[in-house]
Design an enzyme around this catalytic site. Sequence first.
Site, PDB file in Angstrom:
ATOM      1  CB  CYS A  83      -1.067  -0.008   1.147  1.00 16.80           C
ATOM      2  SG  CYS A  83      -1.679   1.558   1.374  1.00 16.80           S
ATOM      3  CE  LYS A 121     -10.911  -3.739   4.087  1.00 16.07           C
ATOM      4  NZ  LYS A 121     -11.794  -2.741   3.598  1.00 16.07           N
ATOM      5  CB  VAL A 131      -3.799  -0.308   5.923  1.00 14.83           C
ATOM      6  CG1 VAL A 131      -4.337  -1.390   6.841  1.00 14.83           C
ATOM      7  CG2 VAL A 131      -3.644  -0.718   4.228  1.00 14.83           C
ATOM      8  CB  SER A 152      -1.152   8.347   4.798  1.00 16.29           C
ATOM      9  OG  SER A 152      -1.688   8.912   3.692  1.00 16.29           O
TER      10      SER A 152
HETATM   11  N1  LIG Z   1      -6.739   8.275   2.182  1.00 14.35           N
HETATM   12  C1  LIG Z   1      -6.111   7.145   2.931  1.00 14.35           C
HETATM   13  C2  LIG Z   1      -6.254   6.144   1.680  1.00 14.35           C
HETATM   14  C3  LIG Z   1      -5.721   4.602   2.044  1.00 14.35           C
HETATM   15  C4  LIG Z   1      -6.113   3.581   1.108  1.00 14.35           C
HETATM   16  O1  LIG Z   1      -6.951   3.596   0.158  1.00 14.35           O
HETATM   17  N2  LIG Z   1      -5.580   2.444   1.655  1.00 14.35           N
HETATM   18  C5  LIG Z   1      -5.997   1.348   0.678  1.00 14.35           C
HETATM   19  C6  LIG Z   1      -4.848   0.372   0.440  1.00 14.35           C
HETATM   20  S1  LIG Z   1      -3.593   1.082  -0.520  1.00 14.35           S
HETATM   21  C7  LIG Z   1      -6.967   0.357   1.418  1.00 14.35           C
HETATM   22  O2  LIG Z   1      -6.986   0.447   2.512  1.00 14.35           O
HETATM   23  N3  LIG Z   1      -7.870  -0.184   0.784  1.00 14.35           N
HETATM   24  C8  LIG Z   1      -8.901  -0.979   1.492  1.00 14.35           C
HETATM   25  C9  LIG Z   1     -10.158  -0.908   1.027  1.00 14.35           C
HETATM   26  O3  LIG Z   1     -10.403   0.106  -0.097  1.00 14.35           O
HETATM   27  O4  LIG Z   1     -11.171  -1.424   1.365  1.00 14.35           O
HETATM   28  C10 LIG Z   1      -4.833   7.329   3.253  1.00 14.35           C
HETATM   29  O5  LIG Z   1      -4.113   8.313   3.116  1.00 14.35           O
HETATM   30  O6  LIG Z   1      -4.419   6.662   4.293  1.00 14.35           O
END
Ligand SMILES: N[C@@H](CCC(=O)N[C@@H](CS)C(=O)NCC(=O)O)C(=O)O
Length: 242
Positions: free
Chosen positions: A29, A56, A70, A83
Amino acid sequence: MSTQRSLGSGSEYPSREQGVLRLYSMRYCPYVKRTRLVLEHKNIPYETVNIDLTNKPEWYLQKINCLGLVPAIENDDVIIFDSVIINEYLDSVFPGEKLIQNDPYQAAKDKMVVEIWSKVVTQYYRIFYPGGKEEDVVPELLSALDRVEKELEARNTKFFGGDKPMMIDFNIWPHMERLSLFDVQVPGFKLDNERFKHVTAWIDKMTKVPAAEKTKLPLDNFKIFVQSVKNGKMDCDAGLEE
Ligand SMILES: N[C@@H](CCC(=O)N[C@@H](CS)C(=O)NCC(=O)O)C(=O)O
């Protein structure tokens, strides 16, 4: 404790040691990587728990992040997800040189560049997921990247943040690293170092930053991961031994 293999539905919440910061992650990620870069750069000790994003754990949704994304961090009673929010917290709470500009206007300008960058990221994901057609997406991606090139040219600095990498650099780097390896997704793709003179020079500098070296994307495993996404079943443990 640190897990490698990701935890999924039905798993137990892994017990924690007081005082050890935990990062909830998925090995590929790019948003997690933003936080890993800051943890490494600021020498903050941490453990990692990987989450299976296709399946999850119930405890993750209930206790850590109701949105199921995450990264998230947990440190004693502190739980934070997203993040950018995590990175701002880490920068203000942990000692060492600050990564966010002191001057509020400069800090806002940096965040605006990350916003401009996010339009490149949007195009990147159109092609990363199955069905994205490179002939539609690549021109739009490159014209979004033109705006980032112009920003860096106007700054006339080594890094977006100045003489050394700052938060803005760490928040942009994970997706830019992927763009520099974009031929994994789009065979033959290479950033033109005339059109993107400042961006490609910045990529060269960023690859040598110790935190970026330490968190470098393992290319062979990343290829396996990309293939799993293309096949429609993301493998969060891609490349791990059985
Ligand atoms: N805005 C979030 C975006 C985080 C994100 O999109 N993470 C993805 C993995 S790269 C995720 O957890 N996806 C799981 C899902 O969409 O259910 C950040 O900056 O932390």
